[in-house]
Structures are given as structure tokens and as C-alpha cells.
Design an enzyme around this catalytic site. Structure first.
Site, PDB file in Angstrom:
ATOM      1  N   LYS A 184       0.969  -1.231   0.041  1.00 19.62           N
ATOM      2  CA  LYS A 184       0.013   0.045   0.270  1.00 19.62           C
ATOM      3  C   LYS A 184       0.914   1.199  -0.029  1.00 19.62           C
ATOM      4  O   LYS A 184       1.668   1.591   1.065  1.00 19.62           O
ATOM      5  CB  LYS A 184      -0.832   0.105   1.156  1.00 19.62           C
ATOM      6  CG  LYS A 184      -2.062   0.958   0.945  1.00 19.62           C
ATOM      7  CD  LYS A 184      -2.476   1.808   2.030  1.00 19.62           C
ATOM      8  CE  LYS A 184      -1.689   3.017   2.780  1.00 19.62           C
ATOM      9  NZ  LYS A 184      -1.647   4.219   1.654  1.00 19.62           N
ATOM     10  N   GLU A 259      10.663   1.247   9.753  1.00 18.68           N
ATOM     11  CA  GLU A 259      11.703   2.279   9.428  1.00 18.68           C
ATOM     12  C   GLU A 259      11.267   3.497   9.672  1.00 18.68           C
ATOM     13  O   GLU A 259       9.853   4.071   8.776  1.00 18.68           O
ATOM     14  CB  GLU A 259      11.962   2.053   7.813  1.00 18.68           C
ATOM     15  CG  GLU A 259      12.332   0.707   7.449  1.00 18.68           C
ATOM     16  CD  GLU A 259      13.962   0.536   7.792  1.00 18.68           C
ATOM     17  OE1 GLU A 259      14.687   1.585   7.878  1.00 18.68           O
ATOM     18  OE2 GLU A 259      14.486  -0.720   7.687  1.00 18.68           O
ATOM     19  N   CYS A 293      14.323  11.140   5.684  1.00 17.07           N
ATOM     20  CA  CYS A 293      14.228  10.380   7.185  1.00 17.07           C
ATOM     21  C   CYS A 293      15.625  10.927   7.787  1.00 17.07           C
ATOM     22  O   CYS A 293      15.485  10.971   8.820  1.00 17.07           O
ATOM     23  CB  CYS A 293      13.848   8.939   7.175  1.00 17.07           C
ATOM     24  SG  CYS A 293      14.832   8.189   6.137  1.00 17.07           S
ATOM     25  N   GLU A 394      10.590  15.805  14.455  1.00 10.80           N
ATOM     26  CA  GLU A 394      10.834  15.849  13.277  1.00 10.80           C
ATOM     27  C   GLU A 394      10.206  16.686  12.335  1.00 10.80           C
ATOM     28  O   GLU A 394       8.830  16.577  12.429  1.00 10.80           O
ATOM     29  CB  GLU A 394      10.735  14.299  12.590  1.00 10.80           C
ATOM     30  CG  GLU A 394      11.229  13.944  11.288  1.00 10.80           C
ATOM     31  CD  GLU A 394      10.892  12.800  10.626  1.00 10.80           C
ATOM     32  OE1 GLU A 394       9.554  12.338  10.606  1.00 10.80           O
ATOM     33  OE2 GLU A 394      11.667  12.224  10.031  1.00 10.80           O
TER      34      GLU A 394
HETATM   35  P1  NAD Z   1       3.154   8.674   7.395  1.00  6.62           P
HETATM   36  O1  NAD Z   1       3.289   7.740   8.673  1.00  6.62           O
HETATM   37  O2  NAD Z   1       1.866   9.576   7.635  1.00  6.62           O
HETATM   38  O3  NAD Z   1       2.370   7.497   6.261  1.00  6.62           O
HETATM   39  C1  NAD Z   1       3.273   6.429   5.556  1.00  6.62           C
HETATM   40  C2  NAD Z   1       2.322   5.334   5.231  1.00  6.62           C
HETATM   41  O4  NAD Z   1       1.809   4.976   6.109  1.00  6.62           O
HETATM   42  C3  NAD Z   1       1.446   5.711   4.261  1.00  6.62           C
HETATM   43  O5  NAD Z   1       1.140   5.024   2.951  1.00  6.62           O
HETATM   44  C4  NAD Z   1       0.036   6.109   4.718  1.00  6.62           C
HETATM   45  O6  NAD Z   1      -1.014   5.946   4.018  1.00  6.62           O
HETATM   46  C5  NAD Z   1       0.117   4.997   5.848  1.00  6.62           C
HETATM   47  N1  NAD Z   1      -0.555   4.984   7.136  1.00  6.62           N
HETATM   48  C6  NAD Z   1      -0.963   6.219   7.698  1.00  6.62           C
HETATM   49  N2  NAD Z   1      -1.668   5.695   8.834  1.00  6.62           N
HETATM   50  C7  NAD Z   1      -1.795   4.354   8.787  1.00  6.62           C
HETATM   51  C8  NAD Z   1      -2.638   3.754   9.793  1.00  6.62           C
HETATM   52  N3  NAD Z   1      -3.258   4.044  10.599  1.00  6.62           N
HETATM   53  N4  NAD Z   1      -2.454   2.347   9.365  1.00  6.62           N
HETATM   54  C9  NAD Z   1      -1.747   1.702   8.407  1.00  6.62           C
HETATM   55  N5  NAD Z   1      -1.122   2.594   7.565  1.00  6.62           N
HETATM   56  C10 NAD Z   1      -1.252   4.036   7.737  1.00  6.62           C
HETATM   57  O7  NAD Z   1       4.319   9.205   6.866  1.00  6.62           O
HETATM   58  P2  NAD Z   1       4.683  10.018   5.451  1.00  6.62           P
HETATM   59  O8  NAD Z   1       4.079  11.468   5.883  1.00  6.62           O
HETATM   60  O9  NAD Z   1       4.041   9.504   4.571  1.00  6.62           O
HETATM   61  O10 NAD Z   1       6.215   9.891   5.366  1.00  6.62           O
HETATM   62  C11 NAD Z   1       7.033  10.661   5.981  1.00  6.62           C
HETATM   63  C12 NAD Z   1       7.846   9.840   7.417  1.00  6.62           C
HETATM   64  O11 NAD Z   1       8.221   8.685   6.877  1.00  6.62           O
HETATM   65  C13 NAD Z   1       8.646  10.809   8.004  1.00  6.62           C
HETATM   66  O12 NAD Z   1       8.483  10.403   9.506  1.00  6.62           O
HETATM   67  C14 NAD Z   1       9.809   9.977   7.676  1.00  6.62           C
HETATM   68  O13 NAD Z   1      11.112   9.926   8.607  1.00  6.62           O
HETATM   69  C15 NAD Z   1       9.554   8.649   7.498  1.00  6.62           C
HETATM   70  N6  NAD Z   1      10.511   7.767   6.840  1.00  6.62           N
HETATM   71  C16 NAD Z   1      11.235   7.134   7.028  1.00  6.62           C
HETATM   72  C17 NAD Z   1      12.273   6.284   6.304  1.00  6.62           C
HETATM   73  C18 NAD Z   1      13.193   5.269   7.094  1.00  6.62           C
HETATM   74  O14 NAD Z   1      13.696   4.637   6.231  1.00  6.62           O
HETATM   75  N7  NAD Z   1      13.337   5.271   8.386  1.00  6.62           N
HETATM   76  C19 NAD Z   1      12.305   6.556   5.059  1.00  6.62           C
HETATM   77  C20 NAD Z   1      11.448   7.511   4.635  1.00  6.62           C
HETATM   78  C21 NAD Z   1      10.420   8.274   5.233  1.00  6.62           C
END
Ligand code: NAD
Length: 503
Positions: A184, A259, A293, A394
Site C-alpha cells: 500500500k 523504518e 528520514c 521531526e
Molecule cells: P506517514 O506515517 O503519515 O504515512 C506512511 C504510510 O503509512 C502511508 O502509506 C500512509 O497511508 C500509511 N498510514 C498512515 N496511517 C496509517 C494507519 N493508521 N495504518 C496503516 N497505514 C497507515 O508518513 P509520511 O508522511 O508518508 O512519510 C514521512 C515519514 O516517513 C517521516 O517521518 C520520515 O522520517 C519517515 N520515513 C522513514 C524512512 C526510514 O527509512 N526510516 C524513510 C522515509 C521516510
């Protein structure tokens, strides 16, 4: 691949489930926006639990089907290599789709996509190298060995900042092991993952090995992570969402790879070439408009070089060319979402309210060609304190706070004074000092005299609230396979049935 930006523009994108391109059962779609002008440019299916059920069922069927289950490791490796060739051939188009969706520089996305085929080749080569061990036991007529097996259906959830790059390492490993997958992608960036689905079909993967459901996190995402049919969840996204997903997964006893977010320390000592260190700090926080990230968002500079460093950093930030991400000259594009733009703005306001001083940027640029898009200037705070909220949370935008330090012990304490533990960087010519820092800092990746360099053969993943589990390298093959112990008694002897056979 049939897809092009023109064919996606204004379209309704269906989902890939069990080898079929399907409409969402509810008939609902959601808009995906172009961050350069804030306009919707296509619609993705707004899936719910019924679609997720179908996708998991398709992945379960594929997992046990002879077409996949009985395929040899060598054949799986060959299939993954075919996929690698197709990704290479279509890499530029995939990069353009991602830039249109998330606003990151085209040349950044091109480099990310150029790395994808090598990642698939790397894991294709591992398909026939994952093996168990023979373990000697205290019985001479016993053979005791382990098997490394696939685990089943892996549910993968990805964020918007680098959709395919963040998917590829874990996905390629899952395929090499023999798992099946339901992905997803973020509701903001579904198009490239759907396009990848087309390449799976072209490569000749059995239907249902790779499935894509699109939709919002709290509907499609939540239905996926609550699904009892998953063997494991691979989540990349924010710490807040990760915590929620881990709680759901725990109730089904489904393990996770997490992650999550970061607030990485980036350290500069006075013994380095200042321009080189400034360049590294710019790469750490202003590349990708800070939406990585691993962003080096807390910068610590040795006091004796602080003034000189700040002059150069401010100058570099003010020279950064803000513009359209498809333009080769652009160095900083928009942030991906309107909500993200508001978040960045609100944290900048918080920094000011907490007493830090903006010394570069701090605003949305007012240029006529940028005003409709979600742009924010590269922003530097002086006078920051590590306990200020904008230095602890962050932000995920082009905002850095700089703090002078004069003592190495104080520096380590400051660097580790964070909930996160994803990455850290240090610039120094003193190798002893660099190694002390690498040993002491709580970060899954430590860069010495470089920053934001990534390799699919390295295990990446954070500590503390940055998550657990590793993506990349051989570690990920262990993470997504399981160990079975097999014991063979070839003594032919009868044993006392009422006593455990201690080996
Ligand atoms: P997010 O947590 O809002 O969303 C990430 C994914 O999770 C999306 O596909 C979203 O639809 C899904 N999601 C949201 N709520 C959910 C739920 N209740 N149940 C299941 N899925 C759900 O994050 P974002 O805003 O898309 O991305 C930015 C974040 O990602 C930042 O915190 C960044 O640091 C992190 N990130 C981490 C890494 C890593 O490798 N550590 C890499 C890239 C981004």
C-alpha cells in the site's frame, strides 16, 4: 510499459490484485496532487477492507501455488533479473512519475531509479544463497540442521518521499526468498508503485505475487496491518503511524520491520575544510527539501569555527536555486504536500517563539512562478537550543538549527539527546575522534566525512523511536525468512518414551 505522464494525467488508476487491474469495490477514488501547482493530476483507487481482503487472499493463493512455491531459487533469481532489466528500461519514466507526484528533483529521482536495477540484481543473486546450517549435537546418530524458508504474505506500507527506492530493497529480498507481497503506497504517491506492477506482469511473475492496493492510511493501510493473513509487516513512515501499526500487529502476533522518523545530528569540527563540511550539511538538510528520514536537521559546530561556518552556510542557503523540480537547474523543489508546507511553517514559527533566530529563509518564496506551489525557503536557525521543540520533533522540511559546542563529551550528550536514532554525520580529520563518535552515537548509520550516501548492500535502519529491523544487505534476507530446525535420528534404536531426548 504503457504508462506515460500523459496517460496518467486525468486518469483513474486501478489496482493490481491477483494479476488483474481492478476498480475499488466501493467505486471511490482519491485525488493525487502536483506539488508545483497544487492541482490534482490523477485519481487513485480509494481502497477499503474489502479490497485489502481480496489482495491478501490473492497473495496467499500465490504463496501456496505451485507456480511460485515450487519454482526453484535459480528460476526466481532469473525472474527478478528480468524485472531489473525492465525497471532499467523504464527508469526514466518511473522517475518522472515520482517527481510529478512528490515534487522531488527529477535528477534525484533518476539517480534513485538508476539504483533500483542493481538492487534487484543484488537480491536476485541471493535467491540461491539463503541456506540453513548443519549443527552438530551430542548424538552421533543424529543429523540436526536448519532450513531457511519463506514466511508468507508480507504487507508493505510506504511513504511519499521516495516511494520506489524505499520499497525496492525489502521487496527484492522478499521475492528472492519466495514470499508474496501486498503493497500500500502513500495516498499521495500511488502512481509509480502501480506502474511497477505493470512491469511485474511483463516480467512474467505469477499473478498474486505482487499486489498493490491504494488508499488512505486509516482505511486501506489500517485494514492491511490488521489483517490476520499477513506473515510480517514492513512499514516505512512516521514514528506516530509506526507506533499505531505495531500495536495492531501485536494483537495478531505479526512481527514488523519499522523504518521510522529521525532528527539526526550532523557534526562539524574545526579541523576540516569548511566549504566541504558546509556542502555536506547542505546535502543533509536542503537536498530533497529536507524530506528525508535521514535529514541532518540538528547541526553541531565546534565553537572556534562557528562564525566562519555560519557565514558560508548562510551564503550557500541563499544561493540555492528554488524552482520546478523537472528543471535541471533547480536545486530545491516544493515540499510534497500542502499539509507538510503548513507543518514546516508552523515549526519555523515555533523556533522563533522559542527564542531562536532565523538567519536564512523562513518563508514561502513570493516569486510569481512559485506562488501556487508548495515551496519553502531553505531555512537556518542560529541561537538554537537542543531542547527546543523544533530541535526535538521531526519537521521533514528544509529547516536546520545550528548549535556551537566546545567539548567532545558535551557534543556526544547533545547528539544523543533525542528520541530518534536513525543517522548521524561527523566531519573531522581526526580519525580517533571520528571513531569515538561512531562508537558512542545512538544511530543506525554513521557517516564520517560524507552524508546521505546510501547503498543497497548496507543494512540501514534506526534505533530508539526510529524503528527496528534492517533494510538492505544480507540482514534483510534474514528478517523476511524463517528458520526451521529439522532433526533426523538414524540410529534405529528405541528410546525411553518417558524421557526427553536431550541432544
Ligand atoms: P506517514 O506515517 O503519515 O504515512 C506512511 C504510510 O503509512 C502511508 O502509506 C500512509 O497511508 C500509511 N498510514 C498512515 N496511517 C496509517 C494507519 N493508521 N495504518 C496503516 N497505514 C497507515 O508518513 P509520511 O508522511 O508518508 O512519510 C514521512 C515519514 O516517513 C517521516 O517521518 C520520515 O522520517 C519517515 N520515513 C522513514 C524512512 C526510514 O527509512 N526510516 C524513510 C522515509 C521516510
Amino acid at each position: 510499459m504503457d504508462r506515460s505522464l500523459d496517460s496518467i494525467e486525468g486518469s483513474r488508476q486501478t489496482m493490481l490484485i491477483g494479476g488483474e487491474w481492478v476498480e475499488p469495490k466501493s467505486g471511490r477514488y482519491l485525488p493525487s496532487y502536483d506539488p508545483t501547482n497544487g492541482q490534482p493530476w490523477y485519481e487513485a483507487a480509494d481502497a477499503d477492507a474489502a479490497d485489502v481482503d481480496a489482495a491478501v487472499a490473492a497473495a496467499q493463493k500465490a504463496f501456496t501455488s505451485p507456480d511460485w512455491r515450487r519454482m526453484t531459487q535459480t528460476q526466481r533469481g532469473k525472474l527478478i533479473r528480468r524485472l531489473a532489466e525492465l525497471v532499467a528500461r523504464n527508469g526514466d519514466m518511473l522517475a518522472r512519475i515520482e517527481t510529478r507526484d512528490n515534487g522531488k528533483l527529477l535528477r534525484e529521482m533518476q539517480v534513485q531509479l538508476q539504483g533500483a536495477p542493481d538492487t534487484y540484481h543484488y537480491f536476485a543473486g541471493m535467491a540461491d544463497k539463503l541456506h540453513g546450517d548443519t549443527i552438530p549435537v551430542n548424538k552421533l546418530d543424529m543429523l540436526n540442521f536448519t532450513l531457511r524458508e519463506p514466511i508468507g504474505v508480507v504487507g508493505m506500507i510506504t511513504p511519499w518521499n521516495s516511494p520506489l527506492m524505499l520499497l525496492t530493497g525489502t521487496l527484492a529480498a522478499c521475492l528472492a526468498i519466495g514470499n508474496t507481497v501486498v503493497v500500500k503506497p502513500s495516498e499521495h504517491t500511488s502512481a509509480s508503485t502501480l506502474a511497477l506492477g505493470e512491469l511485474f506482469e511483463e516480467a512474467g511473475f505469477p499473478p498474486g505475487v505482487f499486489n498493490v492496493v491504494t488508499g488512505y492510511g486509516n482505511t486501506a493501510g489500517e485494514a492491511l496491518v490488521r489483517h490476520p493473513g499477513l506473515a510480517k509487516i514492513a512499514f516505512t513512515g512516521s514514528t506516530q503511524t509506526g507506533r499505531r501499526i505495531a500495536a495492531h500487529a501485536a494483537s495478531n502476533l505479526v512481527p514488523c520491520q519499522m523504518e521510522l522518523g529521525g532528527k539526526s545530528p550532523h557534526v562539524v569540527f574545526s579541523d576540516v575544510d569548511v566549504d566541504r563540511a558546509v556542502n555536506g550539511v547542505v546535502a543533509g538538510i536542503f537536498a530533497a527539501a529536507g524530506q528525508t528520514c535521514i535529514a541532518g536537521s540538528r547541526c553541531f559546530v565546534e565553537a572556534s569555527v562557528y562564525d566562519q561556518f555560519m557565514d558560508r552556510l548562510i551564503q550557500r542557503a541563499n544561493e540555492i536555486r528554488i524552482g520546478h523540480p523537472m528543471d535541471e537547474e533547480t536545486q530545491l523543489g516544493p515540499v510534497a504536500l500542502h499539509a507538510q508546507l503548513e507543518k514546516v511553517e508552523s515549526y519555523v514559527g515555533m523556533g522563533v517563539a522559542e527564542g531562536a533566530t532565523i538567519v536564512a529563509g523562513g518563508h514561502r518564496p513570493q516569486r510569481e512562478d512559485l506562488i501556487q506551489g508548495w515551496y519553502f525557503e531553505p531555512t537556518i536557525f542560529a541561537g538554537a537550543k537542543n531542547n527546543m521543540r523544533f530541535m526535538q520533533d521531526e519537521i521533514f522540511g528544509p529547516v536546520v538549527g545550528v548549535i556551537p559546542f566546545s567539548d567532545e563529551k558535551e557534543l556526544i550528550a547533545l547528539a544523543n539527546d533525542t528520541r530518534y536514532g536513525l543517522a548521524a554525520g561527523i566531519w573531522t580529520k581526526d580519525i580517533d575522534r571520528a571513531m569515538r563518535f561512531a562508537r558512542e552515537v545512538d544511530a543506525g548509520t554513521v557517516w564520517i566525512n560524507t552524508y546521505r550516501s546510501a547503498a543497497y548492500m548496507s543494512p540501514s535502519g534506526g534505533f530508539k523511536e526510529s524503528g527496528y529491523g534492517k533494510r538492505g544487505g544480507f540482514e534483510v534476507m534474514r528478517e523476511f525468512s524463517r528458520v526451521k530446525n529439522v532433526v533426523v535420528d538414524y540410529s534405529g534404536a528405541n528410546q525411553d518414551p518417558f524421557v526427553i531426548r536431550l541432544r
